[in-house]
Design a protein around this motif. Sequence first.
Motif, PDB file in Angstrom:
ATOM      1  N   THR A  22       0.833  -1.201   0.000  1.00 13.81           N
ATOM      2  CA  THR A  22       0.000   0.000   0.000  1.00 13.81           C
ATOM      3  C   THR A  22       0.869   1.253   0.000  1.00 13.81           C
ATOM      4  O   THR A  22       1.011   1.921  -1.012  1.00 13.81           O
ATOM      5  N   LEU A  23       1.478   1.577   1.126  1.00 11.70           N
ATOM      6  CA  LEU A  23       2.345   2.748   1.216  1.00 11.70           C
ATOM      7  C   LEU A  23       3.789   2.424   0.835  1.00 11.70           C
ATOM      8  O   LEU A  23       4.485   3.234   0.226  1.00 11.70           O
ATOM      9  N   GLY A 224      -5.746   0.459   1.632  1.00 10.13           N
ATOM     10  CA  GLY A 224      -5.324  -0.904   1.922  1.00 10.13           C
ATOM     11  C   GLY A 224      -5.322  -1.775   0.686  1.00 10.13           C
ATOM     12  O   GLY A 224      -5.768  -1.352  -0.392  1.00 10.13           O
ATOM     13  N   ASP A 225      -4.845  -3.025   0.857  1.00  6.69           N
ATOM     14  CA  ASP A 225      -4.744  -3.905  -0.301  1.00  6.69           C
ATOM     15  C   ASP A 225      -5.064  -5.366  -0.022  1.00  6.69           C
ATOM     16  O   ASP A 225      -5.192  -6.147  -0.961  1.00  6.69           O
ATOM     17  N   SER A 239     -12.648   5.199   1.369  1.00 10.41           N
ATOM     18  CA  SER A 239     -11.674   4.105   1.338  1.00 10.41           C
ATOM     19  C   SER A 239     -11.125   3.909  -0.064  1.00 10.41           C
ATOM     20  O   SER A 239     -11.835   4.070  -1.060  1.00 10.41           O
ATOM     21  N   TYR A 240      -9.841   3.573  -0.116  1.00 10.51           N
ATOM     22  CA  TYR A 240      -9.147   3.322  -1.378  1.00 10.51           C
ATOM     23  C   TYR A 240      -8.507   1.941  -1.353  1.00 10.51           C
ATOM     24  O   TYR A 240      -7.741   1.623  -0.432  1.00 10.51           O
ATOM     25  N   ALA A 241      -8.818   1.153  -2.364  1.00 12.52           N
ATOM     26  CA  ALA A 241      -8.074  -0.075  -2.624  1.00 12.52           C
ATOM     27  C   ALA A 241      -6.954   0.260  -3.594  1.00 12.52           C
ATOM     28  O   ALA A 241      -7.146   1.047  -4.522  1.00 12.52           O
ATOM     29  N   MET A 242      -5.795  -0.321  -3.383  1.00 13.83           N
ATOM     30  CA  MET A 242      -4.721  -0.146  -4.345  1.00 13.83           C
ATOM     31  C   MET A 242      -5.081  -0.888  -5.638  1.00 13.83           C
ATOM     32  O   MET A 242      -5.809  -1.886  -5.602  1.00 13.83           O
ATOM     33  N   HIS A 246      -6.102  -7.210  -3.426  1.00 13.60           N
ATOM     34  CA  HIS A 246      -6.862  -8.459  -3.413  1.00 13.60           C
ATOM     35  C   HIS A 246      -8.274  -8.181  -3.940  1.00 13.60           C
ATOM     36  O   HIS A 246      -8.841  -7.114  -3.673  1.00 13.60           O
ATOM     37  N   PRO A 247      -8.890  -9.113  -4.690  1.00 12.91           N
ATOM     38  CA  PRO A 247     -10.224  -8.880  -5.251  1.00 12.91           C
ATOM     39  C   PRO A 247     -11.279  -8.463  -4.227  1.00 12.91           C
ATOM     40  O   PRO A 247     -12.149  -7.636  -4.519  1.00 12.91           O
TER      41      PRO A 247
END
Length: 275
Positions: A22-23, A224-225, A239-242, A246-247
């Motif tokens: 993520t970061l 997060g991822d 919220s942000y998914a990279m 993960h699906p």
Amino acid sequence: MVPADERAEHLPGLVATDLDGTLVRSDGTVSAYTAEILAELDDRGVHVVFVTGRPLRWTREVFSYVGSHGLAIVSNGALVWDVANDRPWLERPLQPEVGREVALALRAAIPGVRFAVETLEGWTMETGYVRHEADDEHGFAPRAVGVLEDLFAVPVLKLLARGGGLGADDFLAAGVEVVGDRVNVTHSSFPLLEISAREVTKASTLALIADRLAVDSADVVAFGDMPNDLPMLTWAGTSYAMADAHPTVLACATHVAPGHDEDGVAQVLAGVLAR
């Protein structure tokens, strides 16, 4: 251009970000660009909280980027570390009797599983447990190696399970089926079950910090991822998914950020700062 005082009204109260995937980039570094954006957020009064499944010993290397407030959530919410004063701010351990019961149940259902535990003092492993490569690379030897019973002499921050020959998602599904809601079970990228006390997640611990800082969940932006980020991403207002997440994370998050090797978190936050 929007005046500075008006921009301040649009800033989040808190930014919560996972680390690995993520970061942090694939090479284990935090880029100069990301560090600059995090520092600007801190200067503008936005709380930045690192929220990671990493144990304390692996998280120290990025503490310099966390900002002046100096708090970091490690071990999936089981520990909040006061970075500025180098001491625990909050501990949410798994009790020995529960950990022992869960380990025995998993072993009976999934042959070949071996265990380790994380505590403030370090980690202890059962004979036959497959050590994480990062511990070997950094010279983090276990405090002791012994039998299963030895792992539960004191409350632990996290119970770890490896083995059984299953892939990460199948291992998680099998583990949850065995232990139900007696504990919280998740994984962060590979076939390793990360087991915490039932009420302990990244989200529940982040909520305690947000409450102490008088920040509403609606004013939190989270990144997060992996599946261990799902509770936090669900709880946060934004919220942000990279992009390479993960699906289940991509399906859960309200937005998608560029990948971690593209400084996706920093790219998003730079846009927030420019509003």
